[in-house]
Design an enzyme around this catalytic site. Structure first.
Site, mmCIF file in Angstrom:
data_model
loop_
_atom_site.group_PDB
_atom_site.id
_atom_site.type_symbol
_atom_site.label_atom_id
_atom_site.label_comp_id
_atom_site.label_asym_id
_atom_site.label_seq_id
_atom_site.Cartn_x
_atom_site.Cartn_y
_atom_site.Cartn_z
ATOM 1 N N ASP A 130 -30.812 71.169 -37.754
ATOM 2 C CA ASP A 130 -31.112 71.421 -39.109
ATOM 3 C C ASP A 130 -29.517 71.799 -39.692
ATOM 4 O O ASP A 130 -28.635 71.857 -39.092
ATOM 5 C CB ASP A 130 -31.958 72.972 -39.114
ATOM 6 C CG ASP A 130 -31.587 73.853 -37.959
ATOM 7 O OD1 ASP A 130 -30.649 73.836 -37.337
ATOM 8 O OD2 ASP A 130 -32.342 74.433 -37.523
ATOM 9 N N ASN A 185 -39.128 84.997 -34.918
ATOM 10 C CA ASN A 185 -40.460 84.817 -35.602
ATOM 11 C C ASN A 185 -41.135 83.455 -34.936
ATOM 12 O O ASN A 185 -42.355 83.073 -35.501
ATOM 13 C CB ASN A 185 -40.478 84.668 -37.232
ATOM 14 C CG ASN A 185 -39.419 83.347 -37.605
ATOM 15 O OD1 ASN A 185 -39.319 82.757 -36.886
ATOM 16 N ND2 ASN A 185 -39.539 83.319 -38.799
ATOM 17 N N HIS A 226 -39.880 80.413 -35.056
ATOM 18 C CA HIS A 226 -39.286 79.224 -35.367
ATOM 19 C C HIS A 226 -38.529 78.311 -34.390
ATOM 20 O O HIS A 226 -37.787 79.096 -33.564
ATOM 21 C CB HIS A 226 -38.483 79.009 -36.798
ATOM 22 C CG HIS A 226 -37.383 79.831 -36.714
ATOM 23 N ND1 HIS A 226 -36.544 80.530 -37.850
ATOM 24 C CD2 HIS A 226 -36.252 79.931 -35.640
ATOM 25 C CE1 HIS A 226 -35.564 80.713 -37.451
ATOM 26 N NE2 HIS A 226 -35.046 80.410 -36.266
ATOM 27 N N GLU A 244 -40.398 77.583 -39.945
ATOM 28 C CA GLU A 244 -40.837 78.739 -40.212
ATOM 29 C C GLU A 244 -42.534 79.107 -39.935
ATOM 30 O O GLU A 244 -43.047 78.078 -40.233
ATOM 31 C CB GLU A 244 -40.465 79.316 -41.661
ATOM 32 C CG GLU A 244 -39.101 79.377 -41.849
ATOM 33 C CD GLU A 244 -38.168 80.184 -41.012
ATOM 34 O OE1 GLU A 244 -38.562 80.489 -39.823
ATOM 35 O OE2 GLU A 244 -37.163 80.724 -41.480
HETATM 36 P P1 PGA Z 1 -30.448 82.732 -31.892
HETATM 37 O O1 PGA Z 1 -31.027 81.870 -33.162
HETATM 38 O O2 PGA Z 1 -30.030 81.713 -30.921
HETATM 39 O O3 PGA Z 1 -28.985 83.121 -32.857
HETATM 40 O O4 PGA Z 1 -31.037 83.807 -31.743
HETATM 41 C C1 PGA Z 1 -32.285 81.202 -32.349
HETATM 42 C C2 PGA Z 1 -33.006 80.380 -33.692
HETATM 43 O O5 PGA Z 1 -33.094 81.077 -34.892
HETATM 44 O O6 PGA Z 1 -33.361 79.595 -33.605
#
Ligand code: PGA
Length: 253
Positions: free
Chosen positions: A74, A143, A145, A150
């Site tokens: 992404d 959450n 994702h 999302e």
């Molecule tokens: P993080 O993010 O590794 O910074 O916790 C993970 C994500 O949002 O996929």
């Protein structure tokens, strides 16, 4: 410790460093077995330790990326690729500039495109044409994702433009000077794009991820928890530290 639950492999390591080393070992083995592997790569804080371990292995002559191809999950939208918050920049700084992967073999969805849906569709088409991702690396949002898919009412299929939820904007604001600076949109591989990878590895670290990891592995398969789709994949490996595994350990034993 290694566990198996309904076909999913789950490594629970003592801490972040051990989790990063175990995840790096899987990525390095893939590249050793298949020097022209197509890697699906992720950004975020979680994989940084793994990338550092991969760079160390490369510096010791233990890995060759000269034929490796990469496709990232992404990118924010819109964002200039030289912006230090972009995932183009993140990948260059944390991995690409330290190893011998050819710049032309690395791909990150465009945050600069004027016609996002078109470039996103081309991203999937290109991936399909080269035979898809061999090993996909994932983190997970608080959450649930994966990529920037999302929680929602359907699973997104292909790569496309997505709206970030307030919880993601808040979580990611730690990297920005002000919350208003966090982009509200992103381009993300879809769940179908991710699920087409031959192998998937998901990394999670810290107590804050313990609840969502339990839902991902033991909960219902629902777009309300996008990562729960992984229960349907035939070759998925979780790399967790003990804190992220806290809620599932009693269920595994
Ligand atoms: P993080 O993010 O590794 O910074 O916790 C993970 C994500 O949002 O996929």
């Amino acid at each position: 410790m290694k566990y198996n639950y309904r076909g999913m492999t789950i490594y629970v390591e003592k801490d972040y460093a051990a989790m990063s080393a175990a995840a790096a070992a899987m990525l390095l083995q893939e590249v050793r077995e298949n020097p022209s592997a197509v890697l699906g790569l992720a950004t975020g804080s979680t994989p940084i330790g793994m990338y550092q371990a991969v760079v160390k292995a490369y510096e010791k002559g233990e890995a060759d990326f000269s034929k490796v191809v990469s496709y990232n999950l992404d990118e924010y939208y819109p964002i200039q690729h030289d912006n230090d918050q972009s995932y183009h920049y993140f990948m260059k700084e944390n991995l690409f500039k330290h190893i011998n992967i050819l710049p032309e073999n690395t791909h990150v969805p465009s945050g600069e495109s004027k016609d996002v849906e078109k470039t996103a569709a081309e991203y999937d088409a290109e991936l399909y044409q080269i035979g898809g991702v061999d090993l996909q690396v994932l983190g997970i949002g608080n959450n649930g994702h994966i990529g920037f898919n999302e929680p929602g009412v359907v699973f997104a299929k292909g790569t496309g433009l997505v709206d970030l939820t307030q919880s993601t904007i808040e979580a990611n604001s730690r990297f920005f000077a002000a919350i208003e600076d966090v982009p509200k949109k992103a381009v993300s591989m879809g769940i179908a794009t991710i699920m087409q990878a031959k192998k998937i590895m998901l990394m999670a670290s810290g107590q804050g991820k313990a609840g969502i990891i339990a839902q991902t592995i033991f909960g219902e398969i629902t777009p309300a928890v996008p990562a729960s789709a992984l229960q349907l994949h035939r070759n998925v490996t979780f790399f967790l530290d003990e804190a992220a595994a806290a809620e599932i350990l009693p269920l595994l034993k």
